[in-house]
Scaffold this active site. Sequence first.
Site, PDB file in Angstrom:
ATOM      1  N   THR A  54      13.849   9.584 -29.530  1.00 10.56           N
ATOM      2  CA  THR A  54      13.273  10.567 -28.619  1.00 10.56           C
ATOM      3  C   THR A  54      14.344  11.181 -27.730  1.00 10.56           C
ATOM      4  O   THR A  54      14.165  12.270 -27.195  1.00 10.56           O
ATOM      5  CB  THR A  54      12.154   9.921 -27.777  1.00 10.56           C
ATOM      6  OG1 THR A  54      11.136   9.462 -28.673  1.00 10.56           O
ATOM      7  CG2 THR A  54      11.523  10.894 -26.808  1.00 10.56           C
ATOM      8  N   TYR A 140      16.519  -0.901 -36.947  1.00 15.31           N
ATOM      9  CA  TYR A 140      15.362  -0.001 -36.909  1.00 15.31           C
ATOM     10  C   TYR A 140      14.948   0.322 -38.343  1.00 15.31           C
ATOM     11  O   TYR A 140      15.593   1.115 -39.028  1.00 15.31           O
ATOM     12  CB  TYR A 140      15.728   1.279 -36.154  1.00 15.31           C
ATOM     13  CG  TYR A 140      14.549   2.125 -35.710  1.00 15.31           C
ATOM     14  CD1 TYR A 140      13.233   1.763 -35.979  1.00 15.31           C
ATOM     15  CD2 TYR A 140      14.758   3.295 -35.001  1.00 15.31           C
ATOM     16  CE1 TYR A 140      12.159   2.534 -35.559  1.00 15.31           C
ATOM     17  CE2 TYR A 140      13.692   4.087 -34.570  1.00 15.31           C
ATOM     18  CZ  TYR A 140      12.402   3.699 -34.857  1.00 15.31           C
ATOM     19  OH  TYR A 140      11.350   4.479 -34.436  1.00 15.31           O
ATOM     20  N   LYS A 166      13.057  -3.543 -35.102  1.00 16.22           N
ATOM     21  CA  LYS A 166      12.124  -2.501 -34.679  1.00 16.22           C
ATOM     22  C   LYS A 166      11.593  -1.804 -35.919  1.00 16.22           C
ATOM     23  O   LYS A 166      12.362  -1.524 -36.856  1.00 16.22           O
ATOM     24  CB  LYS A 166      12.819  -1.484 -33.762  1.00 16.22           C
ATOM     25  CG  LYS A 166      11.895  -0.414 -33.199  1.00 16.22           C
ATOM     26  CD  LYS A 166      12.638   0.502 -32.217  1.00 16.22           C
ATOM     27  CE  LYS A 166      11.684   1.545 -31.627  1.00 16.22           C
ATOM     28  NZ  LYS A 166      12.363   2.451 -30.680  1.00 16.22           N
TER      29      LYS A 166
END
Length: 300
Positions: A54, A140, A166
Amino acid sequence: MTLDDIKSKLGSGLLSFPVTHFDDDHRFVPDAYAAHVEWLCQYDAAGLFVAGGTGEFFSLTPAEVIDVLKTAKQVAGDMPLVCGCGYGTEIAKEIAVGAEKNGADAILLLPHYLIKATQEGLYRHVKAVCDSTGIGVIIYNRDNSIISADTVRRLADDCPNLIGFKDGSGQIQTVREICAKLGDRLVYIGGMPTAELYAEAYGAAGMTTYSSAIFNFLPDLALTFFNAVRDGDTGTVERILKDFFYPYSDIRDRKPGYAVSIVKAGLTVIGRHAGPVRPPLTDLSREELDMLEKIVTPHV
């Protein structure tokens, strides 16, 4: 903090990832970014991912990633900072070294660039990055980088500084297998776009916590929802999903890339403008911004 300290801290509460502030020419604006991070640090988050997804990691140069980290470090106090990291192995190693040198508590290893890879290739990539730094590394799982449970376990055995996993893939079976096979060896973080929509399912699968995008502009609502999920307060969870997250996701899904763009738009709505997104992302239209304002304003 020790590796165990940072792992424990990140798993103790809600996580978030500040947007990265740009001017109209898409240049990083350190002062505005610092003010935003300082504001977020007033709230009860367990850690911040700086220059994460983000935060438009994909549009930042490696040098800019470190500039963003250094700016956050100046104002974050004792808030744990996890720095975005990624691309090919050599670039990722370079970013990891810079992140450690400039005060990051850990790195979030985002998917490598473009190509798919075998499990052996993914193992070698992650291990090389882990070996390049002494700070914590969080894998991730997303898009072209889906690491299997057995590969995660192998990495956990071979990399003492691998502290977290994640997931942004939505592959619950894989998530459940990783959580079951590795137990408390790692911290497990939900990382789907608008993670709140998946929080209950991921919690049931064994995920420790998740990262919230809306914390950027509605930190109180993000924390209320997180605590309701943790407390099993189904009534509050369902109310917030229906009042906010479902209509929010309807706007988010109107165009590709809006999972990031809508967060910056949310900041505009509350009067904390963070500038435009960088290409190839596009900003919300005026109509869409008005739609977002209608669902955000009651929660400010």
